[in-house]
Write a protein that holds these residues in place. Structure first.
Motif, PDB file in Angstrom:
ATOM      1  N   LYS A 299      21.069  10.303  14.139  1.00 20.86           N
ATOM      2  CA  LYS A 299      20.784  11.143  12.960  1.00 20.86           C
ATOM      3  C   LYS A 299      19.382  11.355  12.376  1.00 20.86           C
ATOM      4  O   LYS A 299      19.048  12.389  12.048  1.00 20.86           O
ATOM      5  CB  LYS A 299      21.777  10.538  11.777  1.00 20.86           C
ATOM      6  CG  LYS A 299      21.142   9.220  11.458  1.00 20.86           C
ATOM      7  CD  LYS A 299      21.958   8.639  10.079  1.00 20.86           C
ATOM      8  CE  LYS A 299      21.153   7.032   9.907  1.00 20.86           C
ATOM      9  NZ  LYS A 299      21.864   6.480   8.635  1.00 20.86           N
ATOM     10  N   PHE A 300      18.499  10.411  12.970  1.00 17.53           N
ATOM     11  CA  PHE A 300      17.223  10.507  12.587  1.00 17.53           C
ATOM     12  C   PHE A 300      16.532  11.418  13.557  1.00 17.53           C
ATOM     13  O   PHE A 300      15.611  12.426  13.383  1.00 17.53           O
ATOM     14  CB  PHE A 300      16.575   9.213  12.549  1.00 17.53           C
ATOM     15  CG  PHE A 300      16.832   8.568  11.589  1.00 17.53           C
ATOM     16  CD1 PHE A 300      16.931   8.907  10.122  1.00 17.53           C
ATOM     17  CD2 PHE A 300      17.222   7.020  11.719  1.00 17.53           C
ATOM     18  CE1 PHE A 300      17.363   7.986   9.100  1.00 17.53           C
ATOM     19  CE2 PHE A 300      17.462   6.100  10.638  1.00 17.53           C
ATOM     20  CZ  PHE A 300      17.785   6.502   9.434  1.00 17.53           C
ATOM     21  N   ARG A 301      17.072  11.428  14.942  1.00 12.38           N
ATOM     22  CA  ARG A 301      16.323  12.599  15.909  1.00 12.38           C
ATOM     23  C   ARG A 301      16.723  14.017  15.657  1.00 12.38           C
ATOM     24  O   ARG A 301      16.070  14.637  15.817  1.00 12.38           O
ATOM     25  CB  ARG A 301      17.111  12.031  17.347  1.00 12.38           C
ATOM     26  CG  ARG A 301      16.512  10.973  17.865  1.00 12.38           C
ATOM     27  CD  ARG A 301      16.861  10.697  19.242  1.00 12.38           C
ATOM     28  NE  ARG A 301      18.192  10.837  19.744  1.00 12.38           N
ATOM     29  CZ  ARG A 301      18.976   9.844  20.040  1.00 12.38           C
ATOM     30  NH1 ARG A 301      18.430   8.451  19.963  1.00 12.38           N
ATOM     31  NH2 ARG A 301      20.318   9.773  20.439  1.00 12.38           N
ATOM     32  N   LEU A 302      18.078  14.100  15.105  1.00 14.91           N
ATOM     33  CA  LEU A 302      18.415  15.488  14.454  1.00 14.91           C
ATOM     34  C   LEU A 302      17.564  15.917  13.404  1.00 14.91           C
ATOM     35  O   LEU A 302      17.253  17.065  13.321  1.00 14.91           O
ATOM     36  CB  LEU A 302      19.990  15.256  14.300  1.00 14.91           C
ATOM     37  CG  LEU A 302      20.784  15.135  15.561  1.00 14.91           C
ATOM     38  CD1 LEU A 302      22.331  15.286  14.876  1.00 14.91           C
ATOM     39  CD2 LEU A 302      20.746  16.339  16.469  1.00 14.91           C
ATOM     40  N   PHE A 303      17.445  14.918  12.443  1.00 14.67           N
ATOM     41  CA  PHE A 303      16.401  15.273  11.371  1.00 14.67           C
ATOM     42  C   PHE A 303      15.109  15.726  11.848  1.00 14.67           C
ATOM     43  O   PHE A 303      14.568  16.538  11.321  1.00 14.67           O
ATOM     44  CB  PHE A 303      16.326  14.086  10.478  1.00 14.67           C
ATOM     45  CG  PHE A 303      15.380  14.183   9.263  1.00 14.67           C
ATOM     46  CD1 PHE A 303      15.632  15.071   8.214  1.00 14.67           C
ATOM     47  CD2 PHE A 303      14.206  13.472   9.299  1.00 14.67           C
ATOM     48  CE1 PHE A 303      14.640  15.276   7.349  1.00 14.67           C
ATOM     49  CE2 PHE A 303      13.209  13.736   8.368  1.00 14.67           C
ATOM     50  CZ  PHE A 303      13.639  14.423   7.205  1.00 14.67           C
ATOM     51  N   LEU A 304      14.454  14.930  12.821  1.00 14.44           N
ATOM     52  CA  LEU A 304      13.193  15.179  13.128  1.00 14.44           C
ATOM     53  C   LEU A 304      13.143  16.705  13.806  1.00 14.44           C
ATOM     54  O   LEU A 304      12.205  17.315  13.878  1.00 14.44           O
ATOM     55  CB  LEU A 304      12.505  14.028  13.962  1.00 14.44           C
ATOM     56  CG  LEU A 304      12.480  12.658  13.250  1.00 14.44           C
ATOM     57  CD1 LEU A 304      11.865  11.777  14.326  1.00 14.44           C
ATOM     58  CD2 LEU A 304      11.293  12.882  12.163  1.00 14.44           C
ATOM     59  N   MET A 305      14.256  16.979  14.730  1.00 11.64           N
ATOM     60  CA  MET A 305      14.290  18.243  15.374  1.00 11.64           C
ATOM     61  C   MET A 305      14.547  19.378  14.286  1.00 11.64           C
ATOM     62  O   MET A 305      13.836  20.309  14.540  1.00 11.64           O
ATOM     63  CB  MET A 305      15.555  18.221  16.247  1.00 11.64           C
ATOM     64  CG  MET A 305      15.733  17.330  17.462  1.00 11.64           C
ATOM     65  SD  MET A 305      17.233  17.124  18.241  1.00 11.64           S
ATOM     66  CE  MET A 305      17.524  18.920  18.712  1.00 11.64           C
TER      67      MET A 305
ATOM     68  N   GLY B 292       3.224   8.828  12.479  1.00 17.07           N
ATOM     69  CA  GLY B 292       3.526   7.470  12.167  1.00 17.07           C
ATOM     70  C   GLY B 292       4.589   7.190  11.189  1.00 17.07           C
ATOM     71  O   GLY B 292       5.521   6.402  11.425  1.00 17.07           O
ATOM     72  N   GLY B 293       4.909   8.201  10.298  1.00 18.66           N
ATOM     73  CA  GLY B 293       6.057   8.168   9.546  1.00 18.66           C
ATOM     74  C   GLY B 293       7.135   8.433  10.166  1.00 18.66           C
ATOM     75  O   GLY B 293       8.351   8.049   9.635  1.00 18.66           O
ATOM     76  N   CYS B 294       7.383   9.479  11.000  1.00 16.75           N
ATOM     77  CA  CYS B 294       8.462   9.729  11.910  1.00 16.75           C
ATOM     78  C   CYS B 294       8.863   8.674  12.614  1.00 16.75           C
ATOM     79  O   CYS B 294      10.057   8.222  12.936  1.00 16.75           O
ATOM     80  CB  CYS B 294       8.199  11.076  12.780  1.00 16.75           C
ATOM     81  SG  CYS B 294       8.055  12.542  11.754  1.00 16.75           S
ATOM     82  N   MET B 295       7.880   7.863  13.389  1.00 17.83           N
ATOM     83  CA  MET B 295       8.280   6.873  14.199  1.00 17.83           C
ATOM     84  C   MET B 295       9.033   5.607  13.348  1.00 17.83           C
ATOM     85  O   MET B 295       9.613   4.750  14.018  1.00 17.83           O
ATOM     86  CB  MET B 295       6.931   6.200  14.816  1.00 17.83           C
ATOM     87  CG  MET B 295       6.413   7.265  15.876  1.00 17.83           C
ATOM     88  SD  MET B 295       4.575   6.735  16.482  1.00 17.83           S
ATOM     89  CE  MET B 295       5.225   5.433  17.497  1.00 17.83           C
ATOM     90  N   SER B 296       8.759   5.532  12.171  1.00 16.27           N
ATOM     91  CA  SER B 296       9.124   4.184  11.237  1.00 16.27           C
ATOM     92  C   SER B 296      10.817   4.665  11.082  1.00 16.27           C
ATOM     93  O   SER B 296      11.303   3.661  10.603  1.00 16.27           O
ATOM     94  CB  SER B 296       8.395   4.416  10.055  1.00 16.27           C
ATOM     95  OG  SER B 296       8.903   5.550   9.123  1.00 16.27           O
ATOM     96  N   LEU B 297      11.139   5.563  11.602  1.00 18.07           N
ATOM     97  CA  LEU B 297      12.828   5.781  11.542  1.00 18.07           C
ATOM     98  C   LEU B 297      13.579   5.271  12.807  1.00 18.07           C
ATOM     99  O   LEU B 297      14.513   5.364  12.814  1.00 18.07           O
ATOM    100  CB  LEU B 297      13.067   7.498  11.387  1.00 18.07           C
ATOM    101  CG  LEU B 297      12.532   8.085  10.160  1.00 18.07           C
ATOM    102  CD1 LEU B 297      12.734   9.667  10.402  1.00 18.07           C
ATOM    103  CD2 LEU B 297      13.092   7.584   8.964  1.00 18.07           C
ATOM    104  N   GLY B 298      12.610   4.756  13.699  1.00 20.94           N
ATOM    105  CA  GLY B 298      13.269   4.006  14.839  1.00 20.94           C
ATOM    106  C   GLY B 298      13.593   2.921  14.698  1.00 20.94           C
ATOM    107  O   GLY B 298      13.809   2.181  13.614  1.00 20.94           O
ATOM    108  N   ASN B 299      13.830   1.979  15.909  1.00 20.72           N
ATOM    109  CA  ASN B 299      14.167   0.478  15.801  1.00 20.72           C
ATOM    110  C   ASN B 299      12.904  -0.265  15.753  1.00 20.72           C
ATOM    111  O   ASN B 299      11.902   0.179  15.301  1.00 20.72           O
ATOM    112  CB  ASN B 299      14.874   0.190  17.384  1.00 20.72           C
ATOM    113  CG  ASN B 299      13.879   0.468  18.369  1.00 20.72           C
ATOM    114  OD1 ASN B 299      12.520   0.927  18.286  1.00 20.72           O
ATOM    115  ND2 ASN B 299      14.430   0.085  19.636  1.00 20.72           N
ATOM    116  N   ARG B 300      13.106  -1.471  15.743  1.00 22.69           N
ATOM    117  CA  ARG B 300      11.615  -2.627  15.375  1.00 22.69           C
ATOM    118  C   ARG B 300      10.835  -2.136  16.184  1.00 22.69           C
ATOM    119  O   ARG B 300       9.450  -2.184  15.800  1.00 22.69           O
ATOM    120  CB  ARG B 300      12.333  -3.832  15.644  1.00 22.69           C
ATOM    121  CG  ARG B 300      11.432  -4.942  14.851  1.00 22.69           C
ATOM    122  CD  ARG B 300      12.004  -6.312  15.171  1.00 22.69           C
ATOM    123  NE  ARG B 300      13.278  -6.478  14.392  1.00 22.69           N
ATOM    124  CZ  ARG B 300      13.906  -7.493  14.435  1.00 22.69           C
ATOM    125  NH1 ARG B 300      13.606  -8.641  15.137  1.00 22.69           N
ATOM    126  NH2 ARG B 300      15.098  -7.653  13.863  1.00 22.69           N
TER     127      ARG B 300
END
Length: 499
Positions: free
Chosen positions: A206-212, A115-123
């Motif tokens: 940038k968030f996708r790369l961070f999660l990778m 859930g915390g990772c998904m919070s880095l996306g759009n609305r």
């Protein structure tokens, strides 16, 4: 006139990017999400530290167990309760429920991380992340109720005095964190404006790369930084199997005894000499894989080149135990060498593995044979990245094969070699243990025992865990100093650094 000039289009674009177009409700939701992320990180950290374990409902549970261990290992959880189960003093079902509850808490924290990772996306993705966090918090609260139920079952046992149950304080900390995450997630769901219809789930690159990269960071933390918590043993009079408590705190006793004991100082000097000698020989011959890679790349026959590269790389995947078995088959009293010498007329046999002569060179030879092909791979990859136009221009200018190797290939590989050299210098005190452990015996021990093997023998063999921890700490500090020193010298000479 310049003050009233029309701004350039680039300036207008920069100003538009700087303007925050989020609504007040979305800004408030983002603040809530920051708190949720902090609570999630704290929750993850608490899983792995015994001091935060809410499952310690009795003194019979090992104090060194974390909640994660209680969830994934039922045998560790009840290791001190087998006699109580056999006598029927406590119900085993209470601890089975406790084990399942701890495991579900671990899974709930995983859901919170998602859930915390998904919070880095759009609305739209944030909305889904809030719902996921709500589900994780609810699961965690239900699991905490399971721990409470285990405590109640333990209190109803026939011989309660045998287990002396108590309610852990950390239970309330978990309750507060889970409840806070649940409330804040619900607040985000109602505060965050709804996404437009047809909007896909998206996340900034940038968030996708961070999660990778996040799994690598987690593994680095677990296996590189979390073990540093074990340095605390250096300040206690600790023996294997005992409980670590403040009444065994001795401060810097083991640090001072390391330099006051004459026998220990003599051993340290001996193993440091062996370590520096073998690491130094490794550094002096660190150019060998580069030269091997250059000549390997010059082989025109593709099939032959692949065969050579395969046969030189395979030894890297052979364990040192099997390498020693090969050495035993060749150099032992009944090995190939002595059998051949006997066949041609020699009457005496020699066990070459028991000899202590030239031990450093022998270890260097075995290490080179095992790692040459593997170490050359990075140079082979660098050679394939060299611009082929350089070789074509050199050919037009009349350069021969060896001239192109010396004036093009070698200079192009020097940056790679320097990076690996700096890493070798930083690890000069960490030259491994497996090789020296399998080849070690009573005859060659004084010449083959390196620092890592000495720490192993001291901690596991002699049971002096605090002393071995002190030596490990000092070695780590010196390695970091060597790394930054070598990096500083490289930056001063070459103008480049790797740190």
């Amino acid at each position: 006139m310049a003050d009233f000039a029309t701004p350039r289009s680039g300036d207008v674009q920069i100003r538009k990017k700087d303007i925050d177009t989020r609504s007040p409700r979305e800004k408030a939701a983002d603040k809530f999400y920051w708190v949720i992320r902090i609570f999630t990180i704290v929750n993850v950290i608490m899983l792995f530290f015994p001091v935060f374990n809410p499952a310690k409902i009795t003194d019979q549970i090992n104090k060194n167990l974390s909640l994660f261990t209680c969830g994934v290992s039922y045998s560790s959880l009840v290791s001190n309760l087998k006699r109580s189960f056999q006598r029927g003093w406590v119900p085993e079902s209470a601890f089975k429920l406790l084990n399942v509850s701890c495991l579900i808490i671990v899974l709930a924290v995983v859901v919170l991380i998602v859930g915390g990772c998904m919070s880095l996306g759009n609305r739209k993705l944030k909305k889904a992340g809030s719902l996921t966090a709500c589900i994780g918090a609810v699961i965690e609260l239900c699991s905490l109720f399971g721990i409470y139920r285990s405590y109640v079952m333990l209190q109803d046992s026939e011989r309660i005095e045998k287990v002396d149950p108590y309610f852990p304080t950390m239970f309330w900390v978990y309750i507060v964190i889970a409840a806070a995450v649940l409330i804040l997630s619900i607040a985000v769901i109602f505060t965050l404006p709804p996404a437009e219809k047809g909007t896909p789930y998206e996340m900034q690159p940038k968030f996708r790369l961070f999660l990778m990269m996040l799994p690598i960071l987690v593994l680095a933390f677990v296996f590189c930084y979390l073990p540093l918590f074990g340095w605390r043993y250096a300040f206690f009079d600790y023996k294997s199997g005992e409980t670590l408590s403040m009444d065994k705190f001795v401060g810097f006793k083991w640090f001072t005894s390391l330099f006051q004991n004459a026998a220990t100082k003599k051993d340290i000097v001996r193993v440091i000499k062996n370590t520096l000698a073998m690491s130094g020989l490794g550094i002096l011959t660190s150019w060998v894989p580069m030269v091997f890679a250059i000549f390997l790349a010059e082989i025109r026959n593709t099939h032959f080149r692949r065969v050579v590269q395969t046969f030189t790389t395979i030894p890297n995947f052979i364990s040192w135990v099997l390498v020693y078995a090969i050495a035993l088959a060749i150099f032992s009293t009944d090995g190939f060498v002595n059998t051949f010498l006997t066949a041609i007329g020699h009457t005496t046999t020699t066990n070459y593995l028991l000899s202590s002569s030239h031990m450093w060179l022998k270890m260097l030879a075995w290490g080179t044979w095992k790692g040459l092909g593997w170490s050359a791979i990075i140079y082979i990859a660098s050679i394939t990245g060299i611009d082929q136009q350089l070789y074509e221009a050199a050919t037009v200018d009349g350069a021969g094969r060896f001239q192109k190797m010396w004036y093009i290939t070698v200079p192009e590989l020097i940056p790679t070699y320097m990076v690996l050299l700096l890493m070798s210098i930083a690890n000069i005190l960490s030259n491994g243990m497996d090789q020296y452990l399998v080849f070690s015996n009573a005859v060659n021990k004084d010449y083959i025992e390196v620092l890592d093997l000495y720490v192993y023998n001291l901690g596991i063999g002699s049971g002096l865990i605090p002393m071995s921890t002190v030596i490990g700490m000092i070695k780590s500090v010196i390695s970091v100093i060597l790394l930054f020193s070598a990096n500083g010298i490289s930056k001063l000479i070459r103008g480049e650094s790797i740190v």
